[in-house]
Design a protein around this motif. Sequence first.
Motif, PDB file in Angstrom:
ATOM      1  N   GLY A   4     -18.731  -7.390 -17.723  1.00 38.32           N
ATOM      2  CA  GLY A   4     -19.178  -6.299 -16.852  1.00 38.32           C
ATOM      3  C   GLY A   4     -20.573  -6.525 -16.317  1.00 38.32           C
ATOM      4  O   GLY A   4     -20.907  -6.066 -15.226  1.00 38.32           O
ATOM      5  N   ARG A   7     -19.811  -9.957 -13.646  1.00 35.73           N
ATOM      6  CA  ARG A   7     -18.872 -10.013 -12.513  1.00 35.73           C
ATOM      7  C   ARG A   7     -19.390  -9.217 -11.319  1.00 35.73           C
ATOM      8  O   ARG A   7     -20.000  -8.146 -11.488  1.00 35.73           O
ATOM      9  CB  ARG A   7     -17.528  -9.426 -12.945  1.00 35.73           C
ATOM     10  CG  ARG A   7     -16.802 -10.312 -13.931  1.00 35.73           C
ATOM     11  CD  ARG A   7     -15.376  -9.841 -14.136  1.00 35.73           C
ATOM     12  NE  ARG A   7     -14.853 -10.421 -15.355  1.00 35.73           N
ATOM     13  CZ  ARG A   7     -14.401  -9.714 -16.379  1.00 35.73           C
ATOM     14  NH1 ARG A   7     -14.378  -8.401 -16.324  1.00 35.73           N
ATOM     15  NH2 ARG A   7     -13.956 -10.314 -17.448  1.00 35.73           N
ATOM     16  N   PRO A   8     -19.095  -9.717 -10.106  1.00 39.37           N
ATOM     17  CA  PRO A   8     -19.507  -8.968  -8.904  1.00 39.37           C
ATOM     18  C   PRO A   8     -18.939  -7.556  -8.873  1.00 39.37           C
ATOM     19  O   PRO A   8     -19.584  -6.640  -8.365  1.00 39.37           O
ATOM     20  CB  PRO A   8     -18.953  -9.822  -7.766  1.00 39.37           C
ATOM     21  CG  PRO A   8     -18.855 -11.204  -8.333  1.00 39.37           C
ATOM     22  CD  PRO A   8     -18.521 -11.032  -9.775  1.00 39.37           C
ATOM     23  N   ALA A   9     -17.740  -7.365  -9.437  1.00 40.94           N
ATOM     24  CA  ALA A   9     -17.142  -6.024  -9.401  1.00 40.94           C
ATOM     25  C   ALA A   9     -18.049  -5.003 -10.094  1.00 40.94           C
ATOM     26  O   ALA A   9     -18.113  -3.833  -9.684  1.00 40.94           O
ATOM     27  CB  ALA A   9     -15.773  -6.049 -10.067  1.00 40.94           C
ATOM     28  N   GLY A  10     -18.746  -5.455 -11.135  1.00 45.32           N
ATOM     29  CA  GLY A  10     -19.644  -4.542 -11.848  1.00 45.32           C
ATOM     30  C   GLY A  10     -20.744  -4.016 -10.933  1.00 45.32           C
ATOM     31  O   GLY A  10     -21.125  -2.837 -11.005  1.00 45.32           O
ATOM     32  N   TRP A  12     -20.499  -3.599  -7.723  1.00 48.46           N
ATOM     33  CA  TRP A  12     -19.924  -2.621  -6.782  1.00 48.46           C
ATOM     34  C   TRP A  12     -19.715  -1.271  -7.463  1.00 48.46           C
ATOM     35  O   TRP A  12     -19.872  -0.210  -6.836  1.00 48.46           O
ATOM     36  CB  TRP A  12     -18.604  -3.156  -6.203  1.00 48.46           C
ATOM     37  CG  TRP A  12     -18.847  -4.280  -5.239  1.00 48.46           C
ATOM     38  CD1 TRP A  12     -18.663  -5.612  -5.448  1.00 48.46           C
ATOM     39  CD2 TRP A  12     -19.389  -4.166  -3.905  1.00 48.46           C
ATOM     40  NE1 TRP A  12     -19.044  -6.342  -4.345  1.00 48.46           N
ATOM     41  CE2 TRP A  12     -19.490  -5.479  -3.379  1.00 48.46           C
ATOM     42  CE3 TRP A  12     -19.800  -3.096  -3.123  1.00 48.46           C
ATOM     43  CZ2 TRP A  12     -19.974  -5.745  -2.098  1.00 48.46           C
ATOM     44  CZ3 TRP A  12     -20.282  -3.348  -1.840  1.00 48.46           C
ATOM     45  CH2 TRP A  12     -20.358  -4.664  -1.348  1.00 48.46           C
ATOM     46  N   VAL A  13     -19.366  -1.309  -8.746  1.00 48.78           N
ATOM     47  CA  VAL A  13     -19.246  -0.045  -9.494  1.00 48.78           C
ATOM     48  C   VAL A  13     -20.608   0.645  -9.553  1.00 48.78           C
ATOM     49  O   VAL A  13     -20.726   1.862  -9.355  1.00 48.78           O
ATOM     50  CB  VAL A  13     -18.705  -0.310 -10.923  1.00 48.78           C
ATOM     51  CG1 VAL A  13     -18.802   0.948 -11.781  1.00 48.78           C
ATOM     52  CG2 VAL A  13     -17.264  -0.791 -10.854  1.00 48.78           C
ATOM     53  N   PRO A  91     -25.442  -4.452  -4.724  1.00 52.30           N
ATOM     54  CA  PRO A  91     -24.758  -5.758  -4.830  1.00 52.30           C
ATOM     55  C   PRO A  91     -25.612  -6.924  -4.332  1.00 52.30           C
ATOM     56  O   PRO A  91     -25.447  -8.052  -4.812  1.00 52.30           O
ATOM     57  CB  PRO A  91     -23.502  -5.576  -3.964  1.00 52.30           C
ATOM     58  CG  PRO A  91     -23.769  -4.402  -3.103  1.00 52.30           C
ATOM     59  CD  PRO A  91     -24.725  -3.526  -3.835  1.00 52.30           C
ATOM     60  N   ASN A 106     -25.908  -8.171 -13.315  1.00 54.71           N
ATOM     61  CA  ASN A 106     -25.750  -6.738 -13.051  1.00 54.71           C
ATOM     62  C   ASN A 106     -26.795  -5.876 -13.751  1.00 54.71           C
ATOM     63  O   ASN A 106     -26.896  -4.677 -13.472  1.00 54.71           O
ATOM     64  CB  ASN A 106     -24.344  -6.285 -13.439  1.00 54.71           C
ATOM     65  CG  ASN A 106     -23.313  -6.885 -12.500  1.00 54.71           C
ATOM     66  OD1 ASN A 106     -23.670  -7.380 -11.428  1.00 54.71           O
ATOM     67  ND2 ASN A 106     -22.054  -6.871 -12.903  1.00 54.71           N
TER      68      ASN A 106
END
Lengths: 531, 155
Positions: A4, A7-10, A12-13, A91, A106
Amino acid sequence: MNGGLQRPAGAWVLAALYVALGAASFGDDRFLHDEGLLTHLFSLLIDRDFLPAFFLQKTRPPLALLYAPVAPLSLGAFLWVHLLVSAAAVPLVAATARRLGHAAPNVAAAVVALSPMYVAGGAAGLSNADAVAGVSLVLWLWVARRELLAGVLLGTLVWVRAELMVLVLVMLGWAGWHRRGRAVAGLLVWPVAYGLCGAVYHGYLPWMLHYPPALSEPMEGNPFWQPHHRVASLVDLIGSGLALSPAIVVASVCRPTTWRPLERWWVAFAVAFVGALVLLPRWQVFNFDQSPRYLMPVLPVLALVVGRTVMPWRAAGGQQVLALVCVAALGVFAHRTGGTLALSFTVLGLVLAALLARSGRPRAAVLAVLLGLALGPPYFGDGARIERRTQAAALDAMVVQIDAATGVRARPVVTNEPVLAAYLARTGGLPGVAVYYVVQADQVHEISALTNPANGQRERIFAALRLGLYGTPIFPDAMVPSRLPPDALLVLTDDPRLSIVMPPAVWDSALEIVFRGPRLTVAQHKREPRR
Amino acid sequence: MTSESAGPVPDRTWWTVAVLGPLLAGSVAAGGIVWGVLDPPSPVVQAPTAAPAPLTAQARALLGGLSRGDGLVGWSVTAVSGPDDTGAIRVQLRHRALAFSLMLAPKGSRPEPPPVQTEHWAVYYGHVDPPDAALSRNAIRATTNALANLVRAHE
């Protein structure tokens, strides 16, 4: 948890969390701020009359252009788009940290997303928040070796926030040191292109110097600026730093040896920037005050420093211990001299994290830091001085008084409070109330000094402003008792400038006081005695 | 040295700088917090323009015996004084960090129309502390009306 944090997704969250925090403030207009209304107004000016507004440097042309498509829709639409633009920094900082090889990119993104000052600035529409998003993009382009684009963007950003000139100087230093001419070329693109187009519009080559973005000195005899020429106290600075991010305490135990060369240049920018903001008002150089929001552009750099420091977490050495003890002592001093205990609690949180890391639980340590960051928006925001309740303190009392003085038929309101019209319109609490804004003498002076009378720019800017400026504007020359609507209610905050446009010798005999409260006076035309 | 991922076993020795240092900093911070709680620093007080007038028996009766420590619609009474030279009686209220004063002035003694009035008294509010704080509309209405009701019952 490591996934978490990597990762790039973290990221964006976290950006979504940032938007949620900002949007939550829209309900009660917690961060409605006159500077945010100004950003909106400048975009409206671009829409109302493009050329005069675009070649008025005061409007922050690149930013005004960015929001011009959405500004005419409504203030609410503008604020939403502004919040989304600001969220882009989250991001971007994570991507920059990733390129720099951070173990947990992140963490840096979380510092940005949970910055109390940045959440407030994004929701308020402040151009300082746009500077953060812009600087984040510059840093990402820079580390991605897209130096030309980074230079172009940074050269443009100076016309959004002039104080970013400090970062331009750092980029020039870096480019000179590493012989990177593309960055220098990029820095010149906007000034040259904008300057030449403006020269055609103004018919005058050195127009940028003749009509600068802001006055170098306030209007002579203007009493408004005198209170700003004070020195920010240590307590103020600590409050501002914690509002920027409680993680600023983590930065005090950073390890410069872990930084990449580029990061060192950026930290040099942050140090020089903060130094300039603290010292220049003290020396009364340039015309700006001690608002903490000016600190915002260093947030991406602070976030990267924090990210480097907590992951991987290294055991404290002598320097870190000395720094932390000094910060702890500063926290005690701050509380004994009028501040809060916030810094002491933050130090305790960091100590807890350090001991967790030392006991072989580095992930728990990072989690403790993230929890501390999450406490930022609800508990550390006061030092940002952006909230409506402090910046427009008399607003609620104004609404009460307007409500009390308004009968069946709404009365026009004449005010010097820039936020009142927007507040009434957004809350819908007093429908039908027309708000007239008393334009101050120094505001007219500034617009006059920064616009060109020879090519009609000045006249057209004033014409565009007459369409709306914090309500329907009343310029000083029209501010005479006989020209106000007979049933007008004057709702005035204490402002030392008011005596310039409303001389007591003229107005005292024409008005009767309806209410006098803290920082607020409500008055109306004196009624003729009944015979 | 502690490393965050797999590798050498974490050093769990507690008497190193890496442990004692943070503990020292934490002790300073915790000590400051305890000191702050046990002995709160005196707030920076602006010089009063005049010493508050002592509360007279008539004023106390008018307020129904309202005195320091009592509650008024959720606000705590921190001081009651007066009447002063102008005949005004002041009731200072506090809720958490926010304080302000209600003032009872004889009707007609001041030019401003009061938010609430009784048969003989006008109720005003002001002296908000901190000065840049804003009182909510509900707080103003509730406290001024509560004080007016108290006075109506005893005037």
